[in-house]
Design a protein around this motif. Sequence first.
Motif, mmCIF file in Angstrom:
data_model
loop_
_atom_site.group_PDB
_atom_site.id
_atom_site.type_symbol
_atom_site.label_atom_id
_atom_site.label_comp_id
_atom_site.label_asym_id
_atom_site.label_seq_id
_atom_site.Cartn_x
_atom_site.Cartn_y
_atom_site.Cartn_z
ATOM 1 N N ILE A 105 7.078 -21.630 62.320
ATOM 2 C CA ILE A 105 7.398 -21.009 63.606
ATOM 3 C C ILE A 105 8.130 -19.706 63.300
ATOM 4 N N ASN A 106 7.431 -18.604 63.428
ATOM 5 C CA ASN A 106 8.029 -17.293 63.169
ATOM 6 C C ASN A 106 8.977 -16.965 64.322
ATOM 7 N N HIS A 107 10.266 -16.915 64.042
ATOM 8 C CA HIS A 107 11.293 -16.859 65.081
ATOM 9 C C HIS A 107 11.414 -15.485 65.732
ATOM 10 N N PHE A 108 11.543 -15.493 67.063
ATOM 11 C CA PHE A 108 11.904 -14.315 67.837
ATOM 12 C C PHE A 108 13.237 -14.596 68.532
ATOM 13 N N THR A 109 14.023 -13.564 68.763
ATOM 14 C CA THR A 109 15.366 -13.773 69.323
ATOM 15 C C THR A 109 15.328 -14.345 70.736
ATOM 16 N N THR A 110 14.211 -14.178 71.442
ATOM 17 C CA THR A 110 14.119 -14.707 72.804
ATOM 18 C C THR A 110 13.740 -16.180 72.846
ATOM 19 N N ASP A 111 13.391 -16.777 71.700
ATOM 20 C CA ASP A 111 13.031 -18.198 71.671
ATOM 21 C C ASP A 111 14.239 -19.046 72.030
ATOM 22 N N THR A 112 14.025 -20.068 72.826
ATOM 23 C CA THR A 112 15.111 -20.994 73.158
ATOM 24 C C THR A 112 14.959 -22.285 72.369
ATOM 25 N N GLU A 113 16.051 -23.028 72.265
ATOM 26 C CA GLU A 113 16.024 -24.285 71.520
ATOM 27 C C GLU A 113 14.997 -25.244 72.105
ATOM 28 N N ALA A 114 14.918 -25.288 73.436
ATOM 29 C CA ALA A 114 13.981 -26.210 74.079
ATOM 30 C C ALA A 114 12.536 -25.831 73.772
ATOM 31 N N GLU A 115 12.244 -24.537 73.738
ATOM 32 C CA GLU A 115 10.888 -24.090 73.445
ATOM 33 C C GLU A 115 10.528 -24.387 71.991
ATOM 34 N N ILE A 116 11.471 -24.120 71.092
ATOM 35 C CA ILE A 116 11.224 -24.407 69.671
ATOM 36 C C ILE A 116 10.986 -25.896 69.468
ATOM 37 N N GLN A 117 11.793 -26.721 70.126
ATOM 38 C CA GLN A 117 11.639 -28.168 69.986
ATOM 39 C C GLN A 117 10.304 -28.639 70.537
ATOM 40 N N ALA A 118 9.824 -27.972 71.607
ATOM 41 C CA ALA A 118 8.524 -28.347 72.175
ATOM 42 C C ALA A 118 7.411 -28.142 71.153
ATOM 43 N N VAL A 119 7.471 -27.039 70.396
ATOM 44 C CA VAL A 119 6.467 -26.800 69.356
ATOM 45 C C VAL A 119 6.604 -27.841 68.250
ATOM 46 N N LYS A 120 7.837 -28.110 67.825
ATOM 47 C CA LYS A 120 8.048 -29.095 66.766
ATOM 48 C C LYS A 120 7.531 -30.467 67.179
ATOM 49 N N ASP A 121 7.795 -30.861 68.421
ATOM 50 C CA ASP A 121 7.343 -32.170 68.894
ATOM 51 C C ASP A 121 5.822 -32.238 68.936
ATOM 52 N N TYR A 122 5.197 -31.158 69.403
ATOM 53 C CA TYR A 122 3.733 -31.151 69.468
ATOM 54 C C TYR A 122 3.129 -31.272 68.075
ATOM 55 N N VAL A 123 3.660 -30.486 67.136
ATOM 56 C CA VAL A 123 3.123 -30.504 65.778
ATOM 57 C C VAL A 123 3.326 -31.872 65.131
ATOM 58 N N ALA A 124 4.472 -32.494 65.376
ATOM 59 C CA ALA A 124 4.724 -33.831 64.830
ATOM 60 C C ALA A 124 3.697 -34.830 65.348
ATOM 61 N N ALA A 125 3.298 -34.666 66.605
ATOM 62 C CA ALA A 125 2.283 -35.558 67.178
ATOM 63 C C ALA A 125 0.912 -35.335 66.550
ATOM 64 N N GLN A 126 0.724 -34.172 65.902
ATOM 65 C CA GLN A 126 -0.531 -33.885 65.203
ATOM 66 C C GLN A 126 -0.488 -34.331 63.745
ATOM 67 N N ASN B 229 -4.055 -24.709 71.164
ATOM 68 C CA ASN B 229 -4.664 -23.732 70.247
ATOM 69 C C ASN B 229 -4.166 -23.974 68.828
ATOM 70 N N LEU B 230 -2.874 -24.182 68.688
ATOM 71 C CA LEU B 230 -2.287 -24.499 67.383
ATOM 72 C C LEU B 230 -2.817 -25.829 66.864
ATOM 73 N N GLY B 231 -2.915 -26.817 67.755
ATOM 74 C CA GLY B 231 -3.394 -28.133 67.349
ATOM 75 C C GLY B 231 -4.793 -28.114 66.780
ATOM 76 N N ARG B 232 -5.657 -27.283 67.370
ATOM 77 C CA ARG B 232 -7.020 -27.198 66.855
ATOM 78 C C ARG B 232 -7.042 -26.599 65.461
ATOM 79 N N HIS B 233 -6.222 -25.591 65.219
ATOM 80 C CA HIS B 233 -6.164 -25.000 63.885
ATOM 81 C C HIS B 233 -5.640 -26.009 62.860
ATOM 82 N N ILE B 234 -4.669 -26.802 63.251
ATOM 83 C CA ILE B 234 -4.155 -27.834 62.350
ATOM 84 C C ILE B 234 -5.273 -28.797 61.969
ATOM 85 N N THR B 235 -6.004 -29.271 62.967
ATOM 86 C CA THR B 235 -7.104 -30.198 62.720
ATOM 87 C C THR B 235 -8.173 -29.566 61.828
ATOM 88 N N ASN B 236 -8.507 -28.299 62.121
ATOM 89 C CA ASN B 236 -9.550 -27.627 61.353
ATOM 90 C C ASN B 236 -9.175 -27.479 59.882
#
Length: 558
Positions: free
Chosen positions: A380-401, A361-368
């Motif tokens: 990435i608007n941070h929430f206290t429940t976010d984990t490092e692994a989850e944050i890194q997953a978003v960063k990695d996906y966005v970098a691939a875009q 969903n994020l990737g499509r908005h980036i492309t658009n």
Amino acid sequence: MAFASDIEIARAARKLPIQAIGAKLGIPEAALLPYGHDKAKVGQPFIAGLKDRPDGKLILVTAINPTPAGEGKTTTTVGLGDGLNRIGKRAVVCIREASLGPNFGMKGGAAGGGMAQVVPMEEMNLHFTGDFHAITSAHNLLAAMIDNHIYWGNTLDIDARRVVWRRVMDMNDRALRDVVVNLGGVANGFPRQTGFDITVASEVMAILCLARDLDDLQERLGNIVVAYTRAKTPVTARDIKADGAMTVLLKDAMQPNLVQTLENNPAFVHGGPFANIAHGCNSVIATTTALKLGEYVVTEAGFGADLGAEKFFDIKCRKAGLRPAAAVIVATVRAMKMNGGVAKADLGTENVAAVQAGCPNLGRHITNVKGFGVPVVVAINHFTTDTEAEIQAVKDYVAAQGAEAVLCKHWAQGSAGIEDLARKVVALAESGVADFAPLYPDAMPLLAKIETIAKRIYHAEAVVADKAVVDQLKAWEAAGHGHLPVCIAKTQYSFTTDPTVRGAPTGHSIPVREVRLSAGAGFVVAICGEIMTMPGLPRVPSAEVIRLNADGDVEGLF
């Protein structure tokens, strides 16, 4: 750990007098029309005197499709404005005013949250400086004058069955969507079916937000098509002789409102069309004024980028000659998990696979957004429940875009938590890579414009429209309105017209149920799916818990 509520944080703010905020932008006290100590309108003569100044850089903040997990687009807009000021840039925030309906319904206010808010929060989310009341009054004055004209002989030969100007109010009230007026006998006029929309869907709201000055405002108001004659020729507000009085009612509302952030940085809060049923941007006059006064202007477009950003680019930027330097797309780990199929109750549990599944969903908005020639960074608007692994997953996906995702903690830390994003935005804006262009040319036929948005932004296979809709679009083209952009009214929750479909769907169709001509605002509205231009209240509206406490302070706003 217990956190203070948004309203508690806002109430504790150490605000500066509004004259001090104006001084930061070089606005003299004589050019400010104060509304109390902490808000003011900026006078039109001062604004007119800025026309020869160079413009600052325009930054758009947009987002993924909203989810019940929360995204925090306005919070990020305010936080970024504070962050840019923190790193030494003269930045101005430009956001929309809040509608009363959603405040007392479900959506809440529009002042940001946590340590990234615009204040005074309570006034902004309630009556503020009266702009919405002025818009409601101007709109309904026109409605009254139409019925009055018909009552007193109807010299324009208006066909009462073809009066297209509905009434408005700034409240969610489903009972008013379809009504019959003029009942009660001869003295009350000729009965006809009509209805109410919410004020933020009014064409008067759109006109106020797109007008350059009072002369342009009156010209646009006069161009509003309110009805058709028995010969099917259009009747305008100018024909009804309502444009002058409407302009008088909107004279003060036309002036932008200046307020401040929690960190005493300047913010313009002006206009408030919704992005799902209108064009979703603050006023042109506020944005262009801010661009003359600041090095950076941070503004937002409502809901997800498929609605707000598209309309910001294709309507507001096209009409006002704006050229954005960069765009920020706000996302959260929680929203990615919801797009990946996780229930709201389970969002606190780490689930990297769900984050990865929801990222398209994020990737499509980036492309658009990139498709408009505007460089993109993800916040990435941070929430206290976010984990490092989850944050890194978003960063990695966005970098691939081909973009970068920056973790932002402005909600908890204010400007100190968003410095990294501010520096990235400056780097993008000053790189000179922006090459903005709208999605379609003015000369493209109206139906083709709708199809272009549906296919390129929503990734739909087709647009489905009845013959009556197609014929109406062709008739407007024949009448000289074919050059207008289109404003899609549809659900904000999905790329489809089904609000339950998350992610990045393909293969769907976009049904166009109705089209409306906004000749004064300068666009054609295509109403798609089951979207309503008059919302209803939820089963348990926020109004049930909004009250005054023992100290006379408002409780329950959010």
